[in-house]
Design a protein around this motif. Structure first.
Motif, PDB file in Angstrom:
ATOM      1  N   LYS A   1      -6.427  -5.843 -11.901  1.00 24.55           N
ATOM      2  CA  LYS A   1      -6.847  -4.558 -12.476  1.00 24.55           C
ATOM      3  C   LYS A   1      -8.143  -4.043 -11.877  1.00 24.55           C
ATOM      4  O   LYS A   1      -8.409  -2.844 -11.890  1.00 24.55           O
ATOM      5  CB  LYS A   1      -6.995  -4.685 -13.995  1.00 24.55           C
ATOM      6  CG  LYS A   1      -5.688  -4.498 -14.722  1.00 24.55           C
ATOM      7  CD  LYS A   1      -5.896  -4.443 -16.225  1.00 24.55           C
ATOM      8  CE  LYS A   1      -4.595  -4.102 -16.910  1.00 24.55           C
ATOM      9  NZ  LYS A   1      -4.629  -4.386 -18.344  1.00 24.55           N
ATOM     10  N   ALA A   2      -8.934  -4.982 -11.376  1.00 25.90           N
ATOM     11  CA  ALA A   2     -10.225  -4.582 -10.813  1.00 25.90           C
ATOM     12  C   ALA A   2     -10.072  -3.971  -9.421  1.00 25.90           C
ATOM     13  O   ALA A   2     -10.979  -3.298  -8.939  1.00 25.90           O
ATOM     14  CB  ALA A   2     -11.145  -5.801 -10.751  1.00 25.90           C
ATOM     15  N   LYS A   3      -8.916  -4.211  -8.795  1.00 35.04           N
ATOM     16  CA  LYS A   3      -8.740  -3.696  -7.435  1.00 35.04           C
ATOM     17  C   LYS A   3      -8.312  -2.233  -7.457  1.00 35.04           C
ATOM     18  O   LYS A   3      -7.612  -1.811  -8.371  1.00 35.04           O
ATOM     19  CB  LYS A   3      -7.626  -4.483  -6.725  1.00 35.04           C
ATOM     20  CG  LYS A   3      -7.910  -5.943  -6.537  1.00 35.04           C
ATOM     21  CD  LYS A   3      -6.670  -6.576  -5.922  1.00 35.04           C
ATOM     22  CE  LYS A   3      -6.755  -8.079  -6.002  1.00 35.04           C
ATOM     23  NZ  LYS A   3      -5.488  -8.688  -5.589  1.00 35.04           N
ATOM     24  N   PRO A   4      -8.691  -1.488  -6.403  1.00 35.99           N
ATOM     25  CA  PRO A   4      -8.202  -0.105  -6.332  1.00 35.99           C
ATOM     26  C   PRO A   4      -6.678  -0.082  -6.201  1.00 35.99           C
ATOM     27  O   PRO A   4      -6.087  -0.949  -5.566  1.00 35.99           O
ATOM     28  CB  PRO A   4      -8.851   0.447  -5.055  1.00 35.99           C
ATOM     29  CG  PRO A   4      -9.817  -0.567  -4.582  1.00 35.99           C
ATOM     30  CD  PRO A   4      -9.543  -1.853  -5.272  1.00 35.99           C
ATOM     31  N   ARG A   5      -6.059   0.928  -6.838  1.00 32.15           N
ATOM     32  CA  ARG A   5      -4.608   1.064  -6.743  1.00 32.15           C
ATOM     33  C   ARG A   5      -4.259   1.876  -5.499  1.00 32.15           C
ATOM     34  O   ARG A   5      -4.634   3.049  -5.402  1.00 32.15           O
ATOM     35  CB  ARG A   5      -4.065   1.768  -7.982  1.00 32.15           C
ATOM     36  CG  ARG A   5      -4.111   0.885  -9.227  1.00 32.15           C
ATOM     37  CD  ARG A   5      -3.893   1.702 -10.464  1.00 32.15           C
ATOM     38  NE  ARG A   5      -4.963   2.698 -10.616  1.00 32.15           N
ATOM     39  CZ  ARG A   5      -5.175   3.378 -11.729  1.00 32.15           C
ATOM     40  NH1 ARG A   5      -4.407   3.207 -12.774  1.00 32.15           N
ATOM     41  NH2 ARG A   5      -6.162   4.259 -11.791  1.00 32.15           N
ATOM     42  N   LEU A   6      -3.572   1.247  -4.566  1.00 31.11           N
ATOM     43  CA  LEU A   6      -3.125   1.922  -3.354  1.00 31.11           C
ATOM     44  C   LEU A   6      -1.629   2.216  -3.480  1.00 31.11           C
ATOM     45  O   LEU A   6      -0.826   1.295  -3.610  1.00 31.11           O
ATOM     46  CB  LEU A   6      -3.383   1.029  -2.131  1.00 31.11           C
ATOM     47  CG  LEU A   6      -2.787   1.504  -0.800  1.00 31.11           C
ATOM     48  CD1 LEU A   6      -3.339   2.859  -0.378  1.00 31.11           C
ATOM     49  CD2 LEU A   6      -3.061   0.463   0.299  1.00 31.11           C
ATOM     50  N   VAL A   7      -1.284   3.508  -3.498  1.00 29.94           N
ATOM     51  CA  VAL A   7       0.124   3.886  -3.615  1.00 29.94           C
ATOM     52  C   VAL A   7       0.586   4.493  -2.291  1.00 29.94           C
ATOM     53  O   VAL A   7      -0.078   5.368  -1.730  1.00 29.94           O
ATOM     54  CB  VAL A   7       0.328   4.885  -4.779  1.00 29.94           C
ATOM     55  CG1 VAL A   7       1.765   5.404  -4.800  1.00 29.94           C
ATOM     56  CG2 VAL A   7      -0.017   4.223  -6.104  1.00 29.94           C
ATOM     57  N   ILE A   8       1.696   3.984  -1.782  1.00 28.66           N
ATOM     58  CA  ILE A   8       2.235   4.457  -0.503  1.00 28.66           C
ATOM     59  C   ILE A   8       3.589   5.117  -0.752  1.00 28.66           C
ATOM     60  O   ILE A   8       4.486   4.501  -1.338  1.00 28.66           O
ATOM     61  CB  ILE A   8       2.407   3.281   0.479  1.00 28.66           C
ATOM     62  CG1 ILE A   8       1.069   2.583   0.706  1.00 28.66           C
ATOM     63  CG2 ILE A   8       3.001   3.766   1.805  1.00 28.66           C
ATOM     64  CD1 ILE A   8       1.181   1.236   1.405  1.00 28.66           C
ATOM     65  N   LEU A   9       3.726   6.377  -0.335  1.00 27.12           N
ATOM     66  CA  LEU A   9       5.001   7.073  -0.477  1.00 27.12           C
ATOM     67  C   LEU A   9       5.778   6.935   0.820  1.00 27.12           C
ATOM     68  O   LEU A   9       5.383   7.471   1.850  1.00 27.12           O
ATOM     69  CB  LEU A   9       4.781   8.557  -0.787  1.00 27.12           C
ATOM     70  CG  LEU A   9       3.873   8.873  -1.981  1.00 27.12           C
ATOM     71  CD1 LEU A   9       3.813  10.384  -2.211  1.00 27.12           C
ATOM     72  CD2 LEU A   9       4.356   8.149  -3.233  1.00 27.12           C
ATOM     73  N   GLY A  10       6.880   6.189   0.795  1.00 28.73           N
ATOM     74  CA  GLY A  10       7.705   6.023   1.981  1.00 28.73           C
ATOM     75  C   GLY A  10       7.584   4.632   2.570  1.00 28.73           C
ATOM     76  O   GLY A  10       6.485   4.095   2.689  1.00 28.73           O
ATOM     77  N   GLY A  11       8.721   4.059   2.901  1.00 22.37           N
ATOM     78  CA  GLY A  11       8.745   2.721   3.501  1.00 22.37           C
ATOM     79  C   GLY A  11       9.308   2.769   4.902  1.00 22.37           C
ATOM     80  O   GLY A  11      10.108   1.926   5.298  1.00 22.37           O
ATOM     81  N   GLY A  12       8.886   3.775   5.673  1.00 18.82           N
ATOM     82  CA  GLY A  12       9.330   3.899   7.056  1.00 18.82           C
ATOM     83  C   GLY A  12       8.286   3.338   8.008  1.00 18.82           C
ATOM     84  O   GLY A  12       7.496   2.462   7.646  1.00 18.82           O
ATOM     85  N   TRP A  13       8.259   3.873   9.203  1.00 19.88           N
ATOM     86  CA  TRP A  13       7.371   3.344  10.243  1.00 19.88           C
ATOM     87  C   TRP A  13       5.900   3.388   9.849  1.00 19.88           C
ATOM     88  O   TRP A  13       5.157   2.439  10.081  1.00 19.88           O
ATOM     89  CB  TRP A  13       7.569   4.123  11.545  1.00 19.88           C
ATOM     90  CG  TRP A  13       8.738   3.629  12.306  1.00 19.88           C
ATOM     91  CD1 TRP A  13      10.012   4.116  12.248  1.00 19.88           C
ATOM     92  CD2 TRP A  13       8.758   2.527  13.216  1.00 19.88           C
ATOM     93  NE1 TRP A  13      10.818   3.373  13.082  1.00 19.88           N
ATOM     94  CE2 TRP A  13      10.080   2.405  13.693  1.00 19.88           C
ATOM     95  CE3 TRP A  13       7.785   1.637  13.673  1.00 19.88           C
ATOM     96  CZ2 TRP A  13      10.455   1.431  14.609  1.00 19.88           C
ATOM     97  CZ3 TRP A  13       8.165   0.657  14.590  1.00 19.88           C
ATOM     98  CH2 TRP A  13       9.481   0.568  15.045  1.00 19.88           C
ATOM     99  N   GLY A  14       5.479   4.512   9.264  1.00 21.86           N
ATOM    100  CA  GLY A  14       4.073   4.662   8.905  1.00 21.86           C
ATOM    101  C   GLY A  14       3.680   3.711   7.786  1.00 21.86           C
ATOM    102  O   GLY A  14       2.724   2.940   7.901  1.00 21.86           O
TER     103      GLY A  14
END
Ligand code: FAD
Ligand code: MG
Ligand code: MG
Ligand code: MG
Ligand code: MG
Length: 552
Positions: free
Chosen positions: A26-39
């Protein structure tokens, strides 16, 4: 346990923490990634496992190795070999996967609005909160407003490849039936590719290989000369974004292989059994033509996804590019709160500032001649030097470059043989508006994903110290990490048992079987995992020994 609700639409809010120690997570920043392609996947590959609480949102639960997709359509590779489960990739960073589609982003609430269909087929919506958001949703197929595309096939996804494969096999099988008329057989065996870019060209080459290598063995009733492959290209040459030698090589190769290349041709309509297009003749007249089709592939370039279009509209004046989401050179989405939202890959473009870079080049040129920039008179030879510089920095501008020569004379309004500052400024504006700054390639998406991984790793280490020093509102990205710089590592295309390389800056190569292996090894190295590599190696070996599996 009911989820918390909130946000502008008062939707359920999904919060997931995966860690041995939930408090630590919970202490870590939440990183959200949209898309599971090359990028997205490149970012996951190099991200430190301990620094972020990672969530990937995508409607597809696998990474797709797109460069090999044309091979899969004709059975050279197994479809399964081209995909890698996202959850497997995510496990290294203890990440969480949500199979759903991002619909919108509430920038001021730091929430992604997400949709999915529930077990009753009813659409459900919820929010996913983020501290950092990376948009890597790729691109959509460009319909160019052409009628009848429901009669064409696309090649973007694994399902597309499967459908194409089934259709090709079905046509070959139907063509063999004694009840099929000559005319119908000719139609069934007429394969048309609309679009002379790398995807269309590679598909045509793979199809040609299939017809040559496996057909006589498995379909002895079919005559090779009853089968035709056609490429319809709107421009004067195929592979027109590549170096000229490459596109020439491809054209010669196809001419020898009897793959018909129809240039300067625009598709008007795709009907169930024929394609209608107009072709510009050498004398400038335009005539309408048609071809029977048993199969038509539509691969004429990319356009923004619905999400990209929605976000661009939402951000208004900050987003002026019609083709992609604009970012600054740190890959931050223009117009979104600084340091919250990034965009990478096909869905994005880095604001290119070609004009700026040329202006600074011209300044240097002027100073080196001991004159004021405003009094500079640019000769054609100077202009070519400038054009070379543009080409180096923006390799995808190669085809524009051919026009850069013409532009010089067009903008020399007084026909003095030189451009003055005013003439130059107008010319630069035109270049700026025409040039999309980065190519829509796996190579670029991959570089941008790695760039963000390295930056985020560094930020996680540094931000505490920065915050302690109370530079919270400063430009953290610029303070901790360099701006993104694209490196063009060359392009390759596969053309009928040979490969052509465009290595940029005027270097190009073409070659026989050795080139194919060089080509494969490049893509092997770019591939995500040993698993994928092994599967593909086995497929190639199998094909070499036994031929393709022609089962639907
Ligand atoms: P993608 O890899 O397309 O990934 C986008 C991801 O976002 C996908 O997982 C998708 O499911 C997901 N997504 C879409 N919409 C949403 C949404 N609303 N919410 C959440 N997730 C979403 N490039 C090369 O460099 N070399 C090649 O040889 C080459 N060959 C190609 C051959 C084919 C047939 C194709 C189609 C492309 C090829 N490319 C090649 C181009 C390359 O695949 C793309 O440039 C690259 O995939 C871009 O990466 P990306 O991460 O931006 O998008
Ligand atoms: Mg991606
Ligand atoms: Mg992909
Ligand atoms: Mg993208
Ligand atoms: Mg002049």
């Amino acid at each position: 346990l009911q989820p918390r609700r909130g946000g502008p639409k008062n939707l359920p809010i999904a919060e997931v923490y995966i860690d041995d120690d939930e408090a630590k997570a919970k202490a870590k920043p939440r990183l959200v990634i949209l898309g599971g392609g090359w990028g997205g996947v490149a970012l996951l590959k190099d991200l430190n496992p301990d620094d972020y609480n990672v969530t990937v949102i995508s409607p597809a639960n696998y990474f797709l190795f797109t460069p090999m997709l044309p091979s899969a359509t004709v059975g050279t590779l197994e479809l399964r070999s081209l995909v890698e489960p996202i959850r497997r990739i995510l496990s290294r960073v203890n990440g969480h996967f949500i199979r759903a589609k991002a619909e919108d982003v509430e920038f001021s609430h730091k929430l992604v609005e997400v949709s999915q269909f529930d077990h009753k087929g009813k659409e459900v919506r919820f929010y996913v909160p983020y501290d950092k958001l990376v948009i890597a949703v790729g691109s959509a197929t460009n319909p160019h407003g052409v009628k009848g595309l429901e009669n064409a096939f696309f090649l973007k996804d694994i399902n597309d490849a499967r459908m194409i494969r089934n259709k090709v096999i079905q046509n070959l099988e139907l063509a063999c039936l004694p009840t099929t008329s000559d005319e119908e057989r000719k139609r069934l065996l007429s394969f048309v590719v609309s679009g002379g870019g790398p995807t269309g060209v590679e598909f045509a080459a793979e199809l040609y290989d299939l017809l040559n290598e496996d057909l006589t063995r498995h379909f002895p009733r079919l005559l090779r000369n009853e089968i035709s492959v056609h490429i319809i290209q709107s421009r004067g040459h195929i592979l027109n974004t590549y170096d000229e030698t490459v596109s020439k090589y491809a054209e010669e190769r196809f001419a020898r292989d009897q793959v018909e290349v129809l240039t300067n041709s625009r598709v008007k309509e795709v009907q169930p059994d024929k394609i209608i297009f107009s072709q510009k003749q050498e004398d400038g007249t335009v005539i309408t033509k048609e071809l029977p089709i048993g199969f038509c592939l539509w691969s004429t370039g990319v356009s923004p996804t619905a999400l990209s279009q929605k976000l661009a509209k939402k951000l208004g004046d900050f987003q002026t590019n019609r083709h992609a989401l604009e970012t600054d050179t740190h890959l931050r989405l223009n117009g979104a709160p600084l340091g919250d939202v990034y965009a990478i890959g096909d869905c994005s473009t880095v604001q290119n500032n070609v004009a700026d870079s040329i202006v600074s080049f011209l300044r240097k040129l002027a100073w080196s001649r001991g004159i004021e920039p405003e009094t500079l008179q640019l000769h054609f030879s100077d202009w070519r030097t400038v054009a070379q510089d543009v080409k180096k920095r923006f390799p995808q501008a190669v085809n524009h470059l051919k026009r850069l020569d013409k532009l010089f004379f067009e903008f020399d309004k007084d026909q003095s043989g030189t451009l003055d500052f005013g003439e130059l400024r107008e010319l630069l504006n035109q270049i700026d508006s025409k040039l999309t700054s980065l190519p829509a390639t796996a190579q670029r998406a991959h570089q941008q994903g790695l760039y963000l991984a390295h930056k985020f790793n560094k930020m996680a280490k540094i931000s505490d110290a920065m915050l302690a020093n109370d530079i919270r509102d400063g430009d953290l990205d610029a303070a901790v990490y360099k701006a993104f710089e694209y490196r063009h590592l060359g392009s390759l295309a596969y053309i009928g048992n040979s490969a052509v390389f465009d290595l940029g800056e005027g270097w190009s190569m073409a070659g026989g079987l050795w080139a194919v292996y060089a080509w494969r090894s490049v893509y092997f190295a770019q591939s995500v995992s040993f698993r994928t590599r092994s599967l593909m190696a086995m497929d190639w070996m199998k094909r070499g020994l036994f031929g393709r599996d022609l089962v639907a």
